[in-house]
Motif scaffolding. Structure first.
Motif, PDB file in Angstrom:
ATOM      1  N   LEU A 131      14.198  13.019 -17.733  1.00  0.00           N
ATOM      2  CA  LEU A 131      12.921  13.664 -17.454  1.00  0.00           C
ATOM      3  C   LEU A 131      11.989  12.652 -16.824  1.00  0.00           C
ATOM      4  O   LEU A 131      11.868  11.518 -17.311  1.00  0.00           O
ATOM      5  CB  LEU A 131      12.306  14.188 -18.763  1.00  0.00           C
ATOM      6  CG  LEU A 131      10.858  14.701 -18.698  1.00  0.00           C
ATOM      7  CD1 LEU A 131      10.772  15.962 -17.834  1.00  0.00           C
ATOM      8  CD2 LEU A 131      10.334  14.974 -20.105  1.00  0.00           C
ATOM      9  N   TYR A 132      11.331  13.056 -15.750  1.00  0.00           N
ATOM     10  CA  TYR A 132      10.249  12.271 -15.149  1.00  0.00           C
ATOM     11  C   TYR A 132       8.938  12.962 -15.467  1.00  0.00           C
ATOM     12  O   TYR A 132       8.819  14.195 -15.325  1.00  0.00           O
ATOM     13  CB  TYR A 132      10.444  12.187 -13.630  1.00  0.00           C
ATOM     14  CG  TYR A 132       9.156  11.938 -12.862  1.00  0.00           C
ATOM     15  CD1 TYR A 132       8.620  10.658 -12.753  1.00  0.00           C
ATOM     16  CD2 TYR A 132       8.465  12.990 -12.263  1.00  0.00           C
ATOM     17  CE1 TYR A 132       7.432  10.439 -12.074  1.00  0.00           C
ATOM     18  CE2 TYR A 132       7.277  12.776 -11.575  1.00  0.00           C
ATOM     19  CZ  TYR A 132       6.768  11.497 -11.477  1.00  0.00           C
ATOM     20  OH  TYR A 132       5.595  11.279 -10.804  1.00  0.00           O
ATOM     21  N   VAL A 133       7.950  12.185 -15.892  1.00  0.00           N
ATOM     22  CA  VAL A 133       6.591  12.705 -16.083  1.00  0.00           C
ATOM     23  C   VAL A 133       5.618  11.719 -15.449  1.00  0.00           C
ATOM     24  O   VAL A 133       5.608  10.531 -15.779  1.00  0.00           O
ATOM     25  CB  VAL A 133       6.244  12.887 -17.579  1.00  0.00           C
ATOM     26  CG1 VAL A 133       4.846  13.488 -17.709  1.00  0.00           C
ATOM     27  CG2 VAL A 133       7.268  13.777 -18.271  1.00  0.00           C
ATOM     28  N   ARG A 134       4.819  12.220 -14.534  1.00  0.00           N
ATOM     29  CA  ARG A 134       3.861  11.385 -13.802  1.00  0.00           C
ATOM     30  C   ARG A 134       2.817  10.815 -14.765  1.00  0.00           C
ATOM     31  O   ARG A 134       2.324  11.511 -15.655  1.00  0.00           O
ATOM     32  CB  ARG A 134       3.190  12.223 -12.713  1.00  0.00           C
ATOM     33  CG  ARG A 134       2.387  11.417 -11.688  1.00  0.00           C
ATOM     34  CD  ARG A 134       2.074  12.284 -10.472  1.00  0.00           C
ATOM     35  NE  ARG A 134       1.224  13.416 -10.824  1.00  0.00           N
ATOM     36  CZ  ARG A 134      -0.098  13.411 -10.755  1.00  0.00           C
ATOM     37  NH1 ARG A 134      -0.721  12.322 -10.352  1.00  0.00           N
ATOM     38  NH2 ARG A 134      -0.794  14.475 -11.076  1.00  0.00           N
ATOM     39  N   ARG A 135       2.495   9.542 -14.583  1.00  0.00           N
ATOM     40  CA  ARG A 135       1.634   8.815 -15.532  1.00  0.00           C
ATOM     41  C   ARG A 135       0.362   9.557 -15.924  1.00  0.00           C
ATOM     42  O   ARG A 135       0.035   9.662 -17.119  1.00  0.00           O
ATOM     43  CB  ARG A 135       1.272   7.446 -14.959  1.00  0.00           C
ATOM     44  CG  ARG A 135       2.358   6.391 -15.121  1.00  0.00           C
ATOM     45  CD  ARG A 135       1.948   5.141 -14.387  1.00  0.00           C
ATOM     46  NE  ARG A 135       2.884   4.038 -14.576  1.00  0.00           N
ATOM     47  CZ  ARG A 135       2.859   2.925 -13.850  1.00  0.00           C
ATOM     48  NH1 ARG A 135       1.950   2.776 -12.902  1.00  0.00           N
ATOM     49  NH2 ARG A 135       3.736   1.964 -14.060  1.00  0.00           N
ATOM     50  N   PRO A 136      -0.444  10.039 -14.966  1.00  0.00           N
ATOM     51  CA  PRO A 136      -1.709  10.676 -15.365  1.00  0.00           C
ATOM     52  C   PRO A 136      -1.528  11.873 -16.303  1.00  0.00           C
ATOM     53  O   PRO A 136      -2.359  12.091 -17.191  1.00  0.00           O
ATOM     54  CB  PRO A 136      -2.323  11.098 -14.028  1.00  0.00           C
ATOM     55  CG  PRO A 136      -1.714  10.170 -13.023  1.00  0.00           C
ATOM     56  CD  PRO A 136      -0.321   9.952 -13.501  1.00  0.00           C
ATOM     57  N   LEU A 137      -0.446  12.649 -16.101  1.00  0.00           N
ATOM     58  CA  LEU A 137      -0.195  13.780 -16.993  1.00  0.00           C
ATOM     59  C   LEU A 137       0.437  13.309 -18.294  1.00  0.00           C
ATOM     60  O   LEU A 137       0.126  13.840 -19.372  1.00  0.00           O
ATOM     61  CB  LEU A 137       0.714  14.800 -16.310  1.00  0.00           C
ATOM     62  CG  LEU A 137       1.047  16.048 -17.141  1.00  0.00           C
ATOM     63  CD1 LEU A 137      -0.216  16.836 -17.464  1.00  0.00           C
ATOM     64  CD2 LEU A 137       2.051  16.938 -16.411  1.00  0.00           C
TER      65      LEU A 137
END
Length: 391
Positions: free
Chosen positions: A222-228
């Motif tokens: 899973l990738y989750v963008r830092r700000p989110l």
């Protein structure tokens, strides 16, 4: 691309024409050896000591996946499969009555039933963005549907059947412009084509190791963008995801590993890391071009077979080729091919119910060549289909 070397590192290609890579691809020898070596090490010194001894290589898997996606290592979580990856992201989001979830007509069943469950629990609403004339998600229609009640855009980039490649980057531009979280199912895309999360603009991306990436089953990420990432609390946690820092308090990890748990299959993880490195060494642009070349050859050949109907969509189809043979059950075609040493698969309407019902699709045969296949193997499949169509 040295196809001879690649096939030598994929010994089963000497025994069968394997074109079921959208299901589970053949692992190359280096991947198999990595998995076996760690299992052997665990048998020799125990699982805990084996993990400690191989700590550097295990940690390097995060770097490899980050390079694959053009992401940062702290934005990557390694999990059991793509479904777990997608669910951990989706169920971390908060929905209320009237909140809108926008998705595509070709959305995968596992994702859609999760939408239905959350809609039932919270009063959120699922809305399907119509397709354009090619069968892809209509980006202009998506733009018109956006309002302040849209809390998520979630689509499958390369659906399980139909050959379609949805316009992931264009959807990303809409999501970013309106500040809407964007969850991309890249299960069939990763390993088949370049994947750049910065260019796509997705906030979350889920994928598996077993398909075009050629890794072991039971792996995903899973990738989750830092700000989110900083705003999401996983639906389930343990003391690895959220250390117990005081009797009445835990603290979520600051990185994407908040979506992991303490126990996992290190042998499989190491195998997936080798699979990622193998793909990166070959080059994802070269892999994409080779896959599209073989799939294009198959589609062109099928178009010339009386009674065979290609069921694919999109301007630039993927390496997943869906077709039917008049008067022949899809499973029977798959079984007949297997008897001839050709491995393909089938896709049933419930896997993509909205798309299947809209197009009145029966179960379809699904052939998914990969770069290690040859033109001769594609022609062999075509010869088999011609023989079935004639019978």
């Amino acid at each position: 691309m040295d196809i001879g070397r690649i096939r030598a590192e994929t010994p089963a290609t000497a025994r069968r024409a394997y074109m079921h890579n959208a299901g589970a691809a053949l692992m190359p020898v280096p991947v198999v050896e990595a998995v076996k070596a760690h299992v052997d090490l665990e048998a020799e010194i125990g699982g805990y000591h084996a993990a400690a001894e191989e700590h550097g290589r295990i940690e390097a898997v995060y770097d490899s996946v980050a390079r694959l996606l053009n992401a940062h290592r702290d934005e990557i979580a390694l999990v059991e499969n793509a479904t777990v990856a997608w669910q951990m992201a989706f169920y971390s989001l908060t929905f209320g009555p009237g909140d809108r979830i926008l998705t595509a007509e070709a959305e995968y069943a596992a994702n859609y039933v999760a939408f239905l469950q959350v809609a039932r629990r919270t009063g959120a609403v699922i809305e399907v963005v119509p397709s354009d004339g090619t069968g892809a998600l209509d980006v202009a229609a998506l733009e018109r549907m956006v309002d302040d009640r849209v809390k998520l855009i979630a689509i499958t980039w390369v659906p399980t059947n139909g050959g379609l490649v949805n316009p992931a980057e264009a959807v990303g531009r809409v999501a970013r412009a309106h500040g809407i979280p964007y969850l991309l199912d890249a299960c069939q895309a990763v390993g088949q084509m370049p994947v750049d999360v910065a260019a796509i603009g997705c906030d979350m991306l889920s994928a598996t190791g077993r398909k075009f990436l050629r890794g072991p089953r039971g792996t995903g990420f899973l990738y989750v963008r830092r700000p989110l990432l900083e705003r999401l609390e996983p639906p389930m946690i343990d003391h690895y995801a959220a250390p117990w820092v005081a009797r009445d308090r835990y603290e979520l990890r600051p990185d994407a590993r908040r979506f992991e748990n303490w126990e996992n299959n290190y042998a499989a993880r190491l195998g997936m890391g080798v699979a990622v490195d193998y793909a990166l060494a070959l080059g994802l642009d070269a892999i994409r071009d080779r896959c599209r070349l073989l799939a294009g050859r198959l589609r062109a050949g099928l178009a010339e077979v009386p009674g065979a109907v290609v069921r694919d969509l999109g301007r630039d189809p993927s390496a997943i080729v869906s077709f039917t043979v008049e008067g022949r059950d899809a499973d029977a075609v798959v079984a007949g091919a297997l008897a001839q040493g050709i491995t393909i698969g089938a896709s049933k309407p419930p896997s993509t119910r909205i798309d299947a019902e809209r197009r009145h699709l029966p179960p379809v045969v699904r052939a998914s060549p990969h770069y290690y296949n040859t033109e001769a193997e594609v022609d062999r499949l075509l010869a088999f289909v011609r023989s079935v169509a004639r019978d």
